[in-house]
Design a protein around this motif. Structure first.
Motif: not given
Length: 305
Positions: A94-104
């Motif tokens: 889940l955190v890995e996916a969040m790290s890829r976001l431009e807007r978190r």
């Protein structure tokens, strides 16, 4: 508040979603989840890979409850592996996916458990208390560590250390009710161990309170203000059901029935919600007997956020 909820169809996830206005859902079966929860956005996630990035569009808060249940069947090595992979591995993905976001998202509220404290007798335990001994305490520490990896990404992280949850259709109470309704219930082991209980409505409300309260971060005990000994809890449940509770379960029999999970069931954890109280959270069910009565009858407080 625009929120993304993982484990949305689970025992706690359903209660959280009931308090949200059109949450976005992560589920193993998104079609069933969308229909059951009347959500407009639902995405597939089975904890084996990072969730789809589209699920985070416009999301302000992530409420993470997806995990393999501790109860259900004997707690053997295979079960322990699934429990760990779902909690530690799932949170990492889940955190890995969040790290890829431009807007978190601004905040991640991630489930943990009072198992972090181990078995501590009569010691009063707050969020400042250190990790206890045992496999479950180590698992909770790893679980929380993965959630806290979102902090360097600029995401405020709250880890909910959840106690024994009382609700009408799941959790520990669902396992206890059949025997107690037949008058076959009783204390577990000596009955002197402290049980850090909480009504399911209060877990859901506290999760949303944590998401909205910017001053809260790190560990947050999701337990009622007054823990009870196991003998008190079983006596209260018997009284609510108007049944006797005269058949105690010896510790040895419990270990035979559930395996390694018996250590967690017999643990003494006198945990109090110090940070929640200091932050001004108001518990809807602070009294044990009233909370059991509400849980058994299926009453629910429903508000949206």
């Amino acid at each position: 508040m625009k929120a993304l909820v993982s484990g949305a169809t689970g025992f706690l996830g359903r209660a959280v979603c009931a308090r949200l206005d059109d949450p976005t859902i992560l589920s193993r079966d998104p079609d069933r989840a969308r229909a059951a929860l009347r959500a407009s956005r639902s995405y597939a996630w089975d904890l084996s890979a990072p969730p789809p990035l589209d699920a985070f569009d416009g999301v302000e808060a992530v409420l993470h409850f997806a995990a393999e249940p501790l109860t259900g069947g004997r707690f053997d090595r295979s079960k322990a592996r699934r429990v760990r992979e779902s909690r530690v591995g799932g949170t990492r993905l889940l955190v890995e996916a969040m790290s890829r976001l431009e807007r978190r998202p601004a905040v991640l509220v991630s489930a943990s458990a009072v198992g972090f404290y181990g078995s501590r007798g009569d010691e009063l335990l707050t969020e400042e208390s250190g990790r206890g001994e045992g496999a479950l305490a180590e698992l909770c520490e790893e679980w929380e560590r993965e959630a806290l990896q979102a902090s360097p990404l600029g995401v405020r992280v709250v880890t909910l250390r959840i106690g024994v949850v009382l609700g009408p259709d799941g959790g520990a109470l669902a396992k206890m009710l059949p025997a107690f309704r037949l008058g076959l219930g009783g204390r577990l082991g000596s009955g002197r161990q402290w049980v850090p209980w909480i009504h399911r409505d209060d877990v859901a409300a506290l999760a949303l309170f944590a998401a909205r309260t910017h001053a809260l971060q790190g560990a947050l005990n999701a337990v009622a203000p007054l823990p009870a000994r196991n003998a008190e809890l079983t006596a209260a449940l018997a009284a609510v059901l108007h049944r006797p509770a005269a058949l105690p379960v010896p510790a040895a029999a419990l270990r035979l029935a559930v395996g390694d999970l018996a250590a967690a069931v017999l643990a003494s954890q006198r945990v109090v919600p110090k940070r929640a109280v200091e932050a001004g959270f108001a518990f809807a069910h602070p009294d044990l007997r009233e909370a059991l009565r509400a849980a058994v009858s299926g009453e629910r407080v429903s508000t949206t956020a």
